[in-house]
Design an enzyme around this catalytic site. Structure first.
Site, PDB file in Angstrom:
ATOM      1  N   LYS A   1       7.106  98.146  69.206  1.00  0.00           N
ATOM      2  CA  LYS A   1       6.023  97.252  69.634  1.00  0.00           C
ATOM      3  C   LYS A   1       5.526  96.390  68.483  1.00  0.00           C
ATOM      4  O   LYS A   1       5.379  95.172  68.621  1.00  0.00           O
ATOM      5  CB  LYS A   1       4.874  98.074  70.210  1.00  0.00           C
ATOM      6  CG  LYS A   1       3.614  97.263  70.469  1.00  0.00           C
ATOM      7  CD  LYS A   1       2.379  98.133  70.631  1.00  0.00           C
ATOM      8  CE  LYS A   1       1.124  97.283  70.625  1.00  0.00           C
ATOM      9  NZ  LYS A   1      -0.102  98.078  70.704  1.00  0.00           N
ATOM     10  N   ASN A   2       5.238  97.004  67.334  1.00  0.00           N
ATOM     11  CA  ASN A   2       4.616  96.271  66.241  1.00  0.00           C
ATOM     12  C   ASN A   2       5.532  95.194  65.671  1.00  0.00           C
ATOM     13  O   ASN A   2       5.077  94.134  65.242  1.00  0.00           O
ATOM     14  CB  ASN A   2       4.160  97.231  65.145  1.00  0.00           C
ATOM     15  CG  ASN A   2       2.976  98.082  65.585  1.00  0.00           C
ATOM     16  OD1 ASN A   2       2.263  97.730  66.523  1.00  0.00           O
ATOM     17  ND2 ASN A   2       2.766  99.212  64.929  1.00  0.00           N
TER      18      ASN A   2
ATOM     19  N   ARG B   1      -5.007  92.216  70.702  1.00  0.00           N
ATOM     20  CA  ARG B   1      -4.904  92.420  69.257  1.00  0.00           C
ATOM     21  C   ARG B   1      -3.721  91.664  68.647  1.00  0.00           C
ATOM     22  O   ARG B   1      -3.841  91.030  67.603  1.00  0.00           O
ATOM     23  CB  ARG B   1      -4.777  93.927  68.972  1.00  0.00           C
ATOM     24  CG  ARG B   1      -4.478  94.300  67.521  1.00  0.00           C
ATOM     25  CD  ARG B   1      -5.611  93.934  66.590  1.00  0.00           C
ATOM     26  NE  ARG B   1      -5.253  94.164  65.195  1.00  0.00           N
ATOM     27  CZ  ARG B   1      -5.974  93.759  64.171  1.00  0.00           C
ATOM     28  NH1 ARG B   1      -7.077  93.108  64.364  1.00  0.00           N
ATOM     29  NH2 ARG B   1      -5.589  94.008  62.934  1.00  0.00           N
TER      30      ARG B   1
ATOM     31  N   ASP C   1      -7.439  98.233  70.411  1.00  0.00           N
ATOM     32  CA  ASP C   1      -7.969  99.586  70.390  1.00  0.00           C
ATOM     33  C   ASP C   1      -9.403  99.638  69.870  1.00  0.00           C
ATOM     34  O   ASP C   1      -9.783  98.869  68.985  1.00  0.00           O
ATOM     35  CB  ASP C   1      -7.120 100.482  69.468  1.00  0.00           C
ATOM     36  CG  ASP C   1      -5.757 100.752  70.044  1.00  0.00           C
ATOM     37  OD1 ASP C   1      -5.640 100.772  71.282  1.00  0.00           O
ATOM     38  OD2 ASP C   1      -4.818 100.926  69.263  1.00  0.00           O
TER      39      ASP C   1
ATOM     40  N   ASP D   1      -0.680 105.572  62.626  1.00  0.00           N
ATOM     41  CA  ASP D   1      -0.502 105.690  64.073  1.00  0.00           C
ATOM     42  C   ASP D   1       0.080 107.031  64.505  1.00  0.00           C
ATOM     43  O   ASP D   1       0.063 107.348  65.697  1.00  0.00           O
ATOM     44  CB  ASP D   1       0.404 104.563  64.588  1.00  0.00           C
ATOM     45  CG  ASP D   1      -0.305 103.213  64.595  1.00  0.00           C
ATOM     46  OD1 ASP D   1      -1.543 103.207  64.630  1.00  0.00           O
ATOM     47  OD2 ASP D   1       0.376 102.177  64.570  1.00  0.00           O
TER      48      ASP D   1
ATOM     49  N   MET E   1      -7.624 104.967  57.103  1.00  0.00           N
ATOM     50  CA  MET E   1      -7.627 103.528  57.365  1.00  0.00           C
ATOM     51  C   MET E   1      -8.545 103.097  58.508  1.00  0.00           C
ATOM     52  O   MET E   1      -8.940 101.942  58.589  1.00  0.00           O
ATOM     53  CB  MET E   1      -6.187 103.055  57.616  1.00  0.00           C
ATOM     54  CG  MET E   1      -5.300 103.256  56.395  1.00  0.00           C
ATOM     55  SD  MET E   1      -3.569 102.843  56.646  1.00  0.00           S
ATOM     56  CE  MET E   1      -3.671 101.068  56.815  1.00  0.00           C
TER      57      MET E   1
END
Length: 438
Positions: free
Chosen positions: A23-24, A98, A122, A321, A343
């Site tokens: 996804k990223n 996002r 998120d 993540d 983070m």
């Protein structure tokens, strides 16, 4: 309709599963298609909610999108509606997604002006955009904040010019955004303290295929020589390391034996070793990972005997993540571990739901939690659960799959944002998950 998962726990898994595309990475390379008028074809794109919303946003901008097969798309950005990208509707849609933050760099580079709203996505705490804005400023863009639109207006004036910059944090999206702007800037740009995740490396490789000049790929020092234009290219997205980690966690939590296929092992970094630290045996078999069935998982200690600490860090450290998945797996291991989420300040609050299911967790503060493992002596019990974000959502699904009884997971749109057809794919391994529309 608000879908939910009805999860019958306690079923062991077996068989093979293949991770979806990352996804990223997909969010980055799809945004990069705006940098050229030529066709860019990208394969292995996960057709998940966040990705499809981004593709829909590009279509609204005037990008021609062709779907050749599942996960295989072509993009041609030769007729962009510049009036639309200055509209209230565009700013509003970007604010809710996002991944749209990475549209700013390409639009700024090609058209000289863009809106940059505060990002959505998120609810895991504050996400700064300073790195992005300062990077564009270093390239010569001005920025003014519009309180009505809750967005920055970025304007290049006479065009972007390369410069040296030291990023205040190794932001993945910040690095990608600045990089995409710099490839069309005049002169040379040096980005120091750049993020160097495999997905940023993949973006660099695609941009180089398109004609960009980038040195230092894979390091935290990128050198970019601007070019006048870019051409079309073909690109394939890597497997999603977060799915790979999630599947490892599911196998361990359910004391199951599965094979994860085609994982691009060399791009997993410290992920396999992080699971080994909490006692999970796994074997690399070519480009697959085999997780054997185990009755007990023993959490390691440091060499001086102190409690194991697992913390996130910029690449090649552990991605934040996956901390949620490691935390939930640790609840059934033998021993104790400190999970340190550095983070994001709100990502550990989901542990309250695990405690309600019978997990032994001490939440020290918004960033740290101590997990005392049950060693499978006490099975988690089912509950009614609300998924707060993508990664906590998958962690809670893992917990429900191992729990005694039937759990209900609400707000699964959060899970769908990051995992494609996850219920069907896990049911093929032996899980009992039913999607229910209220």
């Amino acid at each position: 309709m608000n879908d939910r998962f009805i999860v019958e726990g306690g079923h062991r898994l077996s068989g093979e599963i293949t991770p979806q595309g990352a996804k990223n990475e997909a969010l980055q390379v799809i945004c990069a298609t705006l940098l050229t008028e030529d066709e860019v074809r990208i394969s292995n794109i996960p057709e998940i909610l966040d990705i499809m919303n981004l593709i829909g946003l590009l279509e609204g901008m005037g990008v021609s999108v062709t779907r050749h097969a599942r996960g295989d798309f072509s993009f041609r950005a030769d007729h962009i509606d510049t009036a639309y990208i200055e509209s209230d509707e565009f700013v509003r849609k970007c604010a809710s997604l996002r991944g749209s933050v990475m549209l700013a760099g390409p639009i700024l580079a090609r058209f000289g002006k863009t809106w940059f709203p505060k990002p959505g996505g998120d609810r895991i705490g504050r996400r700064r955009v300073d790195t992005h804005i300062q990077g564009f400023a270093n390239l010569g863009a001005s920025h003014t904040y519009d309180s009505a639109r809750k967005a920055f207006l970025l304007d290049t004036g006479k065009g972007l010019k390369g410069s040296y910059m030291l990023l205040d944090e190794a932001s993945v999206t910040g690095t990608a955004n600045i990089l995409m702007a710099a490839v069309l800037a005049e002169g040379d740009t040096i980005i120091y303290n750049a993020a160097c995740e495999p997905y940023v490396q993949q973006l660099c490789r695609m941009l180089k295929k398109m004609g960009a000049k980038i040195d230092g790929v894979g390091s935290n020092l990128l050198r970019i020589t601007g070019v006048g234009s870019l051409r079309g290219a073909e690109h394939r997205v890597l497997p999603d390391m977060l799915e790979v980690g999630s599947f490892i966690g599911m196998a361990a939590m359910n004391r199951s034996s599965i094979t994860i296929k085609d994982v691009s092992y060399e791009n997993l970094g410290i992920i396999p070793e992080s699971f080994r630290r909490i006692g999970v045996n796994l074997e690399q078999r070519g480009d697959d990972i085999f997780i054997p069935e185990q009755e007990s998982y023993i959490i390691d200690s440091f060499m001086d005997g102190s409690i194991m600490t697992i913390a996130d860090a910029p690449w090649p450290g552990l991605t934040p993540d996956l901390l949620s998945v490691l935390l939930v797996v640790a609840t059934q291991c033998r021993g104790s571990v400190l999970i340190h989420q550095k983070m994001f300040e709100s990502r550990l609050f989901f542990v309250d739901r695990l405690i309600e299911m019978g997990a032994q967790i001490i939440l020290c503060d918004p960033h740290r939690a101590v997990v005392i493992g049950h060693d499978h002596r006490f099975q988690l019990h089912a509950g009614k659960i609300l998924s707060p974000d993508i990664r906590a959502g998958i962690a809670l699904l893992i917990a429900a799959m191992s729990a005694r009884g039937t759990s209900i997971i609400e707000n699964i749109a959060q899970i769908d944002r990051g995992y494609e057809n996850i219920d069907l794919r896990l049911n093929a391994l032996g899980a009992h998950i039913r999607r229910d529309g209220e």
